[in-house]
Design a protein around this motif. Structure first.
Motif, mmCIF file in Angstrom:
data_model
loop_
_atom_site.group_PDB
_atom_site.id
_atom_site.type_symbol
_atom_site.label_atom_id
_atom_site.label_comp_id
_atom_site.label_asym_id
_atom_site.label_seq_id
_atom_site.Cartn_x
_atom_site.Cartn_y
_atom_site.Cartn_z
ATOM 1 N N ILE A 98 0.898 -1.159 0.000
ATOM 2 C CA ILE A 98 0.000 0.000 0.000
ATOM 3 C C ILE A 98 0.930 1.201 0.000
ATOM 4 N N GLU A 99 0.837 2.031 -1.026
ATOM 5 C CA GLU A 99 1.733 3.187 -1.132
ATOM 6 C C GLU A 99 0.895 4.432 -1.417
ATOM 7 N N LEU A 100 0.828 5.299 -0.410
ATOM 8 C CA LEU A 100 -0.015 6.496 -0.481
ATOM 9 C C LEU A 100 0.850 7.741 -0.365
ATOM 10 N N TRP A 105 -2.214 10.584 4.083
ATOM 11 C CA TRP A 105 -2.088 9.688 5.236
ATOM 12 C C TRP A 105 -3.056 10.100 6.342
ATOM 13 N N GLY A 106 -3.432 9.106 7.162
ATOM 14 C CA GLY A 106 -4.186 9.403 8.379
ATOM 15 C C GLY A 106 -5.684 9.558 8.177
ATOM 16 N N HIS A 107 -6.186 9.190 6.985
ATOM 17 C CA HIS A 107 -7.627 9.276 6.730
ATOM 18 C C HIS A 107 -8.286 7.901 6.703
ATOM 19 N N GLY A 108 -7.540 6.871 7.097
ATOM 20 C CA GLY A 108 -8.128 5.528 7.091
ATOM 21 C C GLY A 108 -8.038 4.822 5.743
ATOM 22 N N ILE A 109 -7.298 5.413 4.791
ATOM 23 C CA ILE A 109 -7.189 4.786 3.460
ATOM 24 C C ILE A 109 -6.362 3.497 3.555
ATOM 25 N N GLY A 110 -5.255 3.584 4.297
ATOM 26 C CA GLY A 110 -4.404 2.404 4.454
ATOM 27 C C GLY A 110 -5.160 1.261 5.103
ATOM 28 N N ARG A 111 -5.901 1.587 6.139
ATOM 29 C CA ARG A 111 -6.641 0.550 6.857
ATOM 30 C C ARG A 111 -7.680 -0.111 5.933
ATOM 31 N N SER A 131 5.319 -8.054 3.363
ATOM 32 C CA SER A 131 5.477 -6.758 2.696
ATOM 33 C C SER A 131 6.780 -6.085 3.122
ATOM 34 N N HIS A 156 5.189 6.250 11.258
ATOM 35 C CA HIS A 156 3.774 6.088 10.896
ATOM 36 C C HIS A 156 3.539 4.718 10.245
ATOM 37 N N ALA A 157 4.421 4.339 9.318
ATOM 38 C CA ALA A 157 4.236 3.051 8.628
ATOM 39 C C ALA A 157 4.350 1.889 9.612
ATOM 40 N N ARG A 159 3.759 1.937 12.848
ATOM 41 C CA ARG A 159 2.569 1.914 13.716
ATOM 42 C C ARG A 159 1.379 1.323 12.967
ATOM 43 N N PHE A 160 1.246 1.724 11.706
ATOM 44 C CA PHE A 160 0.155 1.199 10.878
ATOM 45 C C PHE A 160 0.282 -0.324 10.733
ATOM 46 N N ALA A 163 -0.505 -2.087 14.010
ATOM 47 C CA ALA A 163 -1.948 -2.012 14.292
ATOM 48 C C ALA A 163 -2.738 -2.935 13.372
HETATM 49 C C1 LIG Z 1 1.624 3.073 5.872
HETATM 50 C C2 LIG Z 1 0.434 3.654 5.125
HETATM 51 C C3 LIG Z 1 -0.048 2.649 4.088
HETATM 52 C C4 LIG Z 1 -0.683 3.923 6.141
HETATM 53 O O1 LIG Z 1 -1.814 4.451 5.471
HETATM 54 P P1 LIG Z 1 -2.795 5.542 6.193
HETATM 55 O O2 LIG Z 1 -3.930 5.740 5.309
HETATM 56 O O3 LIG Z 1 -1.982 6.720 6.584
HETATM 57 O O4 LIG Z 1 -3.212 4.751 7.500
HETATM 58 P P2 LIG Z 1 -4.619 4.859 8.243
HETATM 59 O O5 LIG Z 1 -5.100 6.283 8.204
HETATM 60 O O6 LIG Z 1 -5.524 3.820 7.715
HETATM 61 O O7 LIG Z 1 -4.222 4.451 9.709
HETATM 62 C C5 LIG Z 1 -3.531 5.366 10.473
HETATM 63 C C6 LIG Z 1 -3.677 5.125 11.939
HETATM 64 O O8 LIG Z 1 -4.628 4.116 12.272
HETATM 65 C C7 LIG Z 1 -4.005 3.024 12.943
HETATM 66 N N1 LIG Z 1 -4.561 1.768 12.441
HETATM 67 C C8 LIG Z 1 -4.475 1.302 11.172
HETATM 68 N N2 LIG Z 1 -5.080 0.107 11.090
HETATM 69 C C9 LIG Z 1 -5.576 -0.165 12.322
HETATM 70 C C10 LIG Z 1 -6.280 -1.245 12.872
HETATM 71 N N3 LIG Z 1 -6.623 -2.300 12.128
HETATM 72 N N4 LIG Z 1 -6.633 -1.196 14.179
HETATM 73 C C11 LIG Z 1 -6.286 -0.160 14.937
HETATM 74 N N5 LIG Z 1 -5.599 0.899 14.484
HETATM 75 C C12 LIG Z 1 -5.250 0.891 13.184
HETATM 76 C C13 LIG Z 1 -2.583 3.173 12.630
HETATM 77 O O9 LIG Z 1 -1.752 2.633 13.629
HETATM 78 C C14 LIG Z 1 -2.421 4.677 12.560
HETATM 79 O O10 LIG Z 1 -2.363 5.253 13.853
HETATM 80 P P3 LIG Z 1 -1.393 6.511 14.187
HETATM 81 O O11 LIG Z 1 -1.973 7.686 13.404
HETATM 82 O O12 LIG Z 1 -1.534 6.665 15.644
HETATM 83 O O13 LIG Z 1 -0.039 6.200 13.739
HETATM 84 C C15 LIG Z 1 0.836 5.006 4.453
HETATM 85 O O14 LIG Z 1 1.373 5.844 5.438
HETATM 86 C C16 LIG Z 1 1.834 4.870 3.337
HETATM 87 O O15 LIG Z 1 1.475 4.689 2.187
HETATM 88 N N6 LIG Z 1 3.173 4.941 3.667
HETATM 89 C C17 LIG Z 1 4.228 4.820 2.686
HETATM 90 C C18 LIG Z 1 4.379 3.396 2.113
HETATM 91 C C19 LIG Z 1 4.446 2.321 3.184
HETATM 92 O O16 LIG Z 1 5.244 2.379 4.087
HETATM 93 N N7 LIG Z 1 3.591 1.291 3.048
HETATM 94 C C20 LIG Z 1 3.496 0.190 3.996
HETATM 95 C C21 LIG Z 1 3.888 -1.137 3.485
HETATM 96 S S1 LIG Z 1 3.837 -1.422 1.772
#
Ligand SMILES: CC(C)(COP(=O)(O)OP(=O)(O)OC[C@H]1O[C@@H](n2cnc3c(N)ncnc32)[C@H](O)[C@@H]1OP(=O)(O)O)[C@@H](O)C(=O)NCCC(=O)NCCS
Length: 360
Positions: A98-100, A105-111, A131, A156-157, A159-160, A163
């Motif tokens: 997942i690469e955003l 970041w921080g809008h729940g897109i990654g989740r 990954s 951030h990555a 922690r994500f 989590a």
């Molecule tokens: C890592 C990445 C994918 C996260 O995406 P995001 O949209 O910012 O993440 P979300 O908004 O969904 O989640 C953010 C927060 O929710 C938390 N969270 C995510 N999933 C969760 C879950 N299932 N349960 C509880 N908390 C959760 C995270 O810990 C994070 O908390 P924080 O703000 O206190 O750090 C993004 O930052 C990114 O693209 N980074 C660069 C590329 C990368 O490193 N990718 C990862 C592996 S390929």
């Protein structure tokens, strides 16, 4: 499928037949975001690839089933999502990304994207999700790898990933060698390696691999996932034959990318005992990538790693004289390979975490 945050669409990526085709816009956006995200994280453009060079890698292959999406948020393409499923018999693994872009970041897109990845992986019967993520150096708490070698910041990555139920399994060191001025040192190291490697000779080719070496090259490629240190990660054993080598090569040749393979051949048996790959795209002024390197286990202890690396790098001055540096990726616990690279002059640039989640 889980509920998506308002304004988010995970749009399955359409693979066009040509990069100039009218239906190639999403693919071009995917590549633009890929390059933007890597530049945002690393602060340099060395991992950048043009869309036309990436397209051949997205053509269907019998050995890999590939899912890909673009993330569209509030009408703007903000990133990409991918899931690769090796097609070996009985395969359990799935490789995801997942690469955003940072502003999203921080809008729940990654989740939401990870929930989709997990859902598809389960439907496909996969239980081991893995990954790679680059974690730029930062102050503050660090997370150590269970191998005992290396750590990454709890950014951030990280922690994500935690989590999301992933565990950190391994650290990969990204290193760079500046090419300017390295030639005399490489020549001295090559002479030393040649003296230790009596009974072996260097053979080199640019793709396509000459017919006489295809089967031996296929066998060495199959050893990459079994012989490289893999901590507690899982890799399904890969079967390589001549057909797979030709498909692998097409991923480079169809893109106009240049690969030089440098191998060590055992003179008496004719066996290939080691190899190294150097790659550059159509822009020969860009960074070079050192891809696979392997010394076959029965041929270790003869300085063949140093031999193929130095012979390859020296030949590279004719292939890409304006390429400024070579990048390479190694497991932080892979001391034999790191020692060779450090002696050559590679220096650490950054670190990646390799993450795993086992689905119940
Ligand atoms: C890592 C990445 C994918 C996260 O995406 P995001 O949209 O910012 O993440 P979300 O908004 O969904 O989640 C953010 C927060 O929710 C938390 N969270 C995510 N999933 C969760 C879950 N299932 N349960 C509880 N908390 C959760 C995270 O810990 C994070 O908390 P924080 O703000 O206190 O750090 C993004 O930052 C990114 O693209 N980074 C660069 C590329 C990368 O490193 N990718 C990862 C592996 S390929």
């Amino acid at each position: 499928m889980s509920t998506l945050p308002a304004g988010l669409e995970l749009r399955p990526l359409h693979i066009p037949s040509s990069i100039d085709a009218p239906d190639a816009a999403d693919f071009r956006d995917m590549v633009r975001l890929r390059n933007l995200v890597y530049a945002e994280i690393s602060g340099h453009d060395d991992s950048s690839m043009p869309a036309d060079e990436l397209l051949p890698l997205y053509q269907p292959q019998p050995e890999m089933k590939r899912y890909a999406w673009i993330a569209v948020f509030r009408g703007e393409v903000v990133g990409r999502v991918g899931l690769d499923l090796p097609q070996e018999d009985g395969a359990r693994t799935a490789f995801w990304l997942i690469e955003l872009r940072r502003s999203s970041w921080g809008h729940g897109i990654g989740r939401a994207a990870f929930a989709e990845i997990e859902c598809v992986a389960r439907d496909e019967g996969r239980t081991v999700l893995q990954s790679w993520a680059e974690h730029p150096a930062a102050e503050g708490p660090q997370l150590a790898a269970p191998t005992g070698f290396g750590a990454v910041p709890e950014d951030h990555a990280a922690r994500f990933l935690r989590a999301s139920g992933c565990t950190l399994e391994q650290i990969v060191r990204v290193s760079a060698l500046p090419l300017a001025g390295a030639r005399p040192h490489l020549e001295a190291l090559l002479a030393e390696a040649e003296a230790a490697a009596s009974g072996y000779r260097v053979v080199q080719w640019t793709l396509p691999t000459p017919e006489e070496f295809v089967d031996a090259f296929a066998w060495m490629k199959s050893r990459m996932v079994t012989d490289a240190p893999s901590a507690d990660l899982e890799f399904d054993e890969e079967v390589w034959d001549a057909g797979r080598v030709r498909r692998y090569e097409a991923g480079y040749l169809d893109a106009g990318r240049h690969m030089l393979v440098t191998a060590a051949q055992h003179v008496d048996s004719g066996e290939l005992a080691a190899f190294n790959e150097l790659v550059i795209g159509k822009d020969r002024t860009a960074a070079t990538s050192q891809e696979d390197t392997l010394v076959v286990s029965t041929h270790r202890g003869h300085r063949l790693g140093m031999l193929v690396k130095c012979a390859g790098l020296l030949a590279w001055y004719d292939v890409a004289p304006d390429s400024p540096r070579v990048l390479t990726y190694n497991a932080e616990e892979n001391r034999p390979m790191l020692s060779i690279n450090e002696r050559i002059g590679f220096r650490p640039l950054s670190y990646e975490g390799v993450w795993k989640k086992v689905l119940a």
